[in-house]
Design a protein around this motif. Structure first.
Motif, PDB file in Angstrom:
ATOM      1  N   GLU A 178      48.902  42.720  33.178  1.00 25.26           N
ATOM      2  CA  GLU A 178      49.702  43.832  33.690  1.00 25.26           C
ATOM      3  C   GLU A 178      51.042  43.929  32.960  1.00 25.26           C
ATOM      4  O   GLU A 178      51.506  45.026  32.631  1.00 25.26           O
ATOM      5  CB  GLU A 178      49.928  43.698  35.197  1.00 25.26           C
ATOM      6  N   LYS A 179      51.654  42.806  32.655  1.00 31.66           N
ATOM      7  CA  LYS A 179      52.930  42.803  31.927  1.00 31.66           C
ATOM      8  C   LYS A 179      52.750  43.328  30.504  1.00 31.66           C
ATOM      9  O   LYS A 179      53.609  44.049  29.987  1.00 31.66           O
ATOM     10  CB  LYS A 179      53.507  41.395  31.900  1.00 31.66           C
ATOM     11  N   ILE A 180      51.649  42.978  29.876  1.00 26.20           N
ATOM     12  CA  ILE A 180      51.368  43.445  28.514  1.00 26.20           C
ATOM     13  C   ILE A 180      51.201  44.970  28.508  1.00 26.20           C
ATOM     14  O   ILE A 180      51.744  45.662  27.642  1.00 26.20           O
ATOM     15  CB  ILE A 180      50.117  42.741  27.952  1.00 26.20           C
ATOM     16  N   GLY A 194      34.583  37.647  38.139  1.00 26.85           N
ATOM     17  CA  GLY A 194      36.004  37.360  38.233  1.00 26.85           C
ATOM     18  C   GLY A 194      36.678  37.130  36.898  1.00 26.85           C
ATOM     19  O   GLY A 194      37.872  36.850  36.830  1.00 26.85           O
ATOM     20  N   LYS A 195      35.945  37.315  35.812  1.00 29.87           N
ATOM     21  CA  LYS A 195      36.486  37.072  34.477  1.00 29.87           C
ATOM     22  C   LYS A 195      37.380  38.228  33.992  1.00 29.87           C
ATOM     23  O   LYS A 195      38.313  38.015  33.239  1.00 29.87           O
ATOM     24  CB  LYS A 195      35.331  36.849  33.496  1.00 29.87           C
ATOM     25  N   TYR A 196      37.088  39.439  34.438  1.00 29.65           N
ATOM     26  CA  TYR A 196      37.813  40.624  33.981  1.00 29.65           C
ATOM     27  C   TYR A 196      38.394  41.383  35.162  1.00 29.65           C
ATOM     28  O   TYR A 196      37.919  41.275  36.285  1.00 29.65           O
ATOM     29  CB  TYR A 196      36.890  41.564  33.194  1.00 29.65           C
ATOM     30  N   ILE A 197      39.442  42.175  34.863  1.00 29.18           N
ATOM     31  CA  ILE A 197      40.071  43.028  35.875  1.00 29.18           C
ATOM     32  C   ILE A 197      40.383  44.374  35.235  1.00 29.18           C
ATOM     33  O   ILE A 197      40.634  44.462  34.032  1.00 29.18           O
ATOM     34  CB  ILE A 197      41.345  42.368  36.458  1.00 29.18           C
ATOM     35  N   THR A 198      40.366  45.410  36.061  1.00 29.38           N
ATOM     36  CA  THR A 198      40.682  46.757  35.607  1.00 29.38           C
ATOM     37  C   THR A 198      42.062  47.153  36.127  1.00 29.38           C
ATOM     38  O   THR A 198      42.400  46.874  37.272  1.00 29.38           O
ATOM     39  CB  THR A 198      39.646  47.762  36.143  1.00 29.38           C
ATOM     40  N   PHE A 199      42.852  47.777  35.259  1.00 28.65           N
ATOM     41  CA  PHE A 199      44.132  48.351  35.667  1.00 28.65           C
ATOM     42  C   PHE A 199      44.070  49.850  35.413  1.00 28.65           C
ATOM     43  O   PHE A 199      43.673  50.284  34.332  1.00 28.65           O
ATOM     44  CB  PHE A 199      45.291  47.736  34.881  1.00 28.65           C
ATOM     45  N   ASN A 200      44.443  50.622  36.422  1.00 29.97           N
ATOM     46  CA  ASN A 200      44.513  52.073  36.299  1.00 29.97           C
ATOM     47  C   ASN A 200      45.937  52.438  35.928  1.00 29.97           C
ATOM     48  O   ASN A 200      46.875  52.067  36.628  1.00 29.97           O
ATOM     49  CB  ASN A 200      44.115  52.739  37.616  1.00 29.97           C
ATOM     50  N   VAL A 201      46.083  53.154  34.824  1.00 32.65           N
ATOM     51  CA  VAL A 201      47.403  53.518  34.315  1.00 32.65           C
ATOM     52  C   VAL A 201      47.500  55.043  34.276  1.00 32.65           C
ATOM     53  O   VAL A 201      46.742  55.696  33.570  1.00 32.65           O
ATOM     54  CB  VAL A 201      47.638  52.933  32.906  1.00 32.65           C
ATOM     55  N   THR A 202      48.433  55.588  35.045  1.00 29.50           N
ATOM     56  CA  THR A 202      48.638  57.036  35.082  1.00 29.50           C
ATOM     57  C   THR A 202      49.955  57.355  34.394  1.00 29.50           C
ATOM     58  O   THR A 202      50.982  56.741  34.672  1.00 29.50           O
ATOM     59  CB  THR A 202      48.656  57.542  36.536  1.00 29.50           C
ATOM     60  N   THR A 203      49.890  58.314  33.477  1.00 32.33           N
ATOM     61  CA  THR A 203      51.075  58.698  32.715  1.00 32.33           C
ATOM     62  C   THR A 203      50.953  60.147  32.276  1.00 32.33           C
ATOM     63  O   THR A 203      49.855  60.717  32.287  1.00 32.33           O
ATOM     64  CB  THR A 203      51.265  57.778  31.493  1.00 32.33           C
ATOM     65  N   THR A 204      52.054  60.725  31.866  1.00 27.81           N
ATOM     66  CA  THR A 204      52.035  62.070  31.303  1.00 27.81           C
ATOM     67  C   THR A 204      51.984  61.948  29.786  1.00 27.81           C
ATOM     68  O   THR A 204      52.845  61.312  29.177  1.00 27.81           O
ATOM     69  CB  THR A 204      53.284  62.874  31.734  1.00 27.81           C
ATOM     70  N   ASP A 225      52.548  54.599  35.811  1.00 29.22           N
ATOM     71  CA  ASP A 225      52.273  53.898  37.058  1.00 29.22           C
ATOM     72  C   ASP A 225      51.039  53.044  36.826  1.00 29.22           C
ATOM     73  O   ASP A 225      50.011  53.555  36.363  1.00 29.22           O
ATOM     74  CB  ASP A 225      52.008  54.881  38.198  1.00 29.22           C
ATOM     75  N   ILE A 226      51.137  51.763  37.152  1.00 27.82           N
ATOM     76  CA  ILE A 226      50.028  50.831  36.947  1.00 27.82           C
ATOM     77  C   ILE A 226      49.585  50.291  38.298  1.00 27.82           C
ATOM     78  O   ILE A 226      50.424  49.848  39.095  1.00 27.82           O
ATOM     79  CB  ILE A 226      50.441  49.654  36.040  1.00 27.82           C
ATOM     80  N   SER A 227      48.286  50.334  38.534  1.00 32.25           N
ATOM     81  CA  SER A 227      47.755  49.729  39.751  1.00 32.25           C
ATOM     82  C   SER A 227      46.526  48.903  39.393  1.00 32.25           C
ATOM     83  O   SER A 227      45.724  49.293  38.540  1.00 32.25           O
ATOM     84  CB  SER A 227      47.397  50.795  40.786  1.00 32.25           C
ATOM     85  N   ALA A 228      46.430  47.743  40.027  1.00 29.13           N
ATOM     86  CA  ALA A 228      45.287  46.870  39.779  1.00 29.13           C
ATOM     87  C   ALA A 228      44.056  47.491  40.400  1.00 29.13           C
ATOM     88  O   ALA A 228      44.087  48.014  41.513  1.00 29.13           O
ATOM     89  CB  ALA A 228      45.533  45.479  40.359  1.00 29.13           C
ATOM     90  N   GLY A 229      42.979  47.424  39.654  1.00 29.69           N
ATOM     91  CA  GLY A 229      41.704  47.935  40.143  1.00 29.69           C
ATOM     92  C   GLY A 229      40.816  46.784  40.575  1.00 29.69           C
ATOM     93  O   GLY A 229      41.290  45.778  41.103  1.00 29.69           O
ATOM     94  N   ARG A 230      39.563  46.911  40.280  1.00 29.14           N
ATOM     95  CA  ARG A 230      38.578  45.923  40.707  1.00 29.14           C
ATOM     96  C   ARG A 230      38.446  44.792  39.702  1.00 29.14           C
ATOM     97  O   ARG A 230      38.675  44.963  38.517  1.00 29.14           O
ATOM     98  CB  ARG A 230      37.228  46.601  40.854  1.00 29.14           C
ATOM     99  N   LYS A 231      38.060  43.650  40.222  1.00 29.90           N
ATOM    100  CA  LYS A 231      37.708  42.515  39.370  1.00 29.90           C
ATOM    101  C   LYS A 231      36.212  42.583  39.108  1.00 29.90           C
ATOM    102  O   LYS A 231      35.453  43.124  39.915  1.00 29.90           O
ATOM    103  CB  LYS A 231      38.048  41.195  40.061  1.00 29.90           C
ATOM    104  N   SER A 232      35.800  42.021  37.989  1.00 35.55           N
ATOM    105  CA  SER A 232      34.375  41.978  37.684  1.00 35.55           C
ATOM    106  C   SER A 232      33.655  41.065  38.672  1.00 35.55           C
ATOM    107  O   SER A 232      34.283  40.265  39.373  1.00 35.55           O
ATOM    108  CB  SER A 232      34.146  41.496  36.252  1.00 35.55           C
ATOM    109  N   ARG A 233      32.365  41.186  38.701  1.00 34.69           N
ATOM    110  CA  ARG A 233      31.564  40.386  39.627  1.00 34.69           C
ATOM    111  C   ARG A 233      31.804  38.900  39.434  1.00 34.69           C
ATOM    112  O   ARG A 233      31.867  38.136  40.387  1.00 34.69           O
ATOM    113  CB  ARG A 233      30.078  40.719  39.412  1.00 34.69           C
TER     114      ARG A 233
END
Length: 98
Positions: free
Chosen positions: A38-40, A64-74, A54-62
């Motif tokens: 998230e910091k990167i 737990g190795k990966y995670i999704t971040f949703n990033v909204t910007t103009t 705006d960054i929000s954490a999404g789901r982790k993989s089944r």
């Protein structure tokens, strides 16, 4: 019956025809599940692209190795859009940008 080989090919729409800039868009950054991701992503938008997001954490993989971040910007133009996809995918710990 034979195909008409002289028929013009249908042109794909250009990006400018699909998106009206500036546009508020959401990207999915898929990265390794660790505290640095998230910091990167935040530093990439703030320091390298100099645009707010705006960054929000999404789901982790089944597993737990990966995670999704949703990033909204103009996004103001197609060059920034391309940079987000290309340079974002090259960030440390990031696997894909969708």
């Amino acid at each position: 019956m034979t195909e008409n080989t002289n028929a013009p090919e249908k042109e794909e729409p250009k990006l400018e025809e699909l998106i009206e800039f500036p546009a508020k868009l959401t990207f999915k950054f898929i990265g390794n599940n660790n505290d640095a991701v998230e910091k990167i992503i935040s530093a990439f938008f703030a320091d390298k692209l100099t645009i707010a997001c705006d960054i929000s954490a999404g789901r982790k993989s089944r597993t737990g190795k990966y995670i999704t971040f949703n990033v909204t910007t103009t996004v103001n133009d197609k060059e920034i859009l391309y940079r987000i996809y290309k340079e974002g995918a090259e960030l440390p710990h990031i696997q894909h940008v969708l």
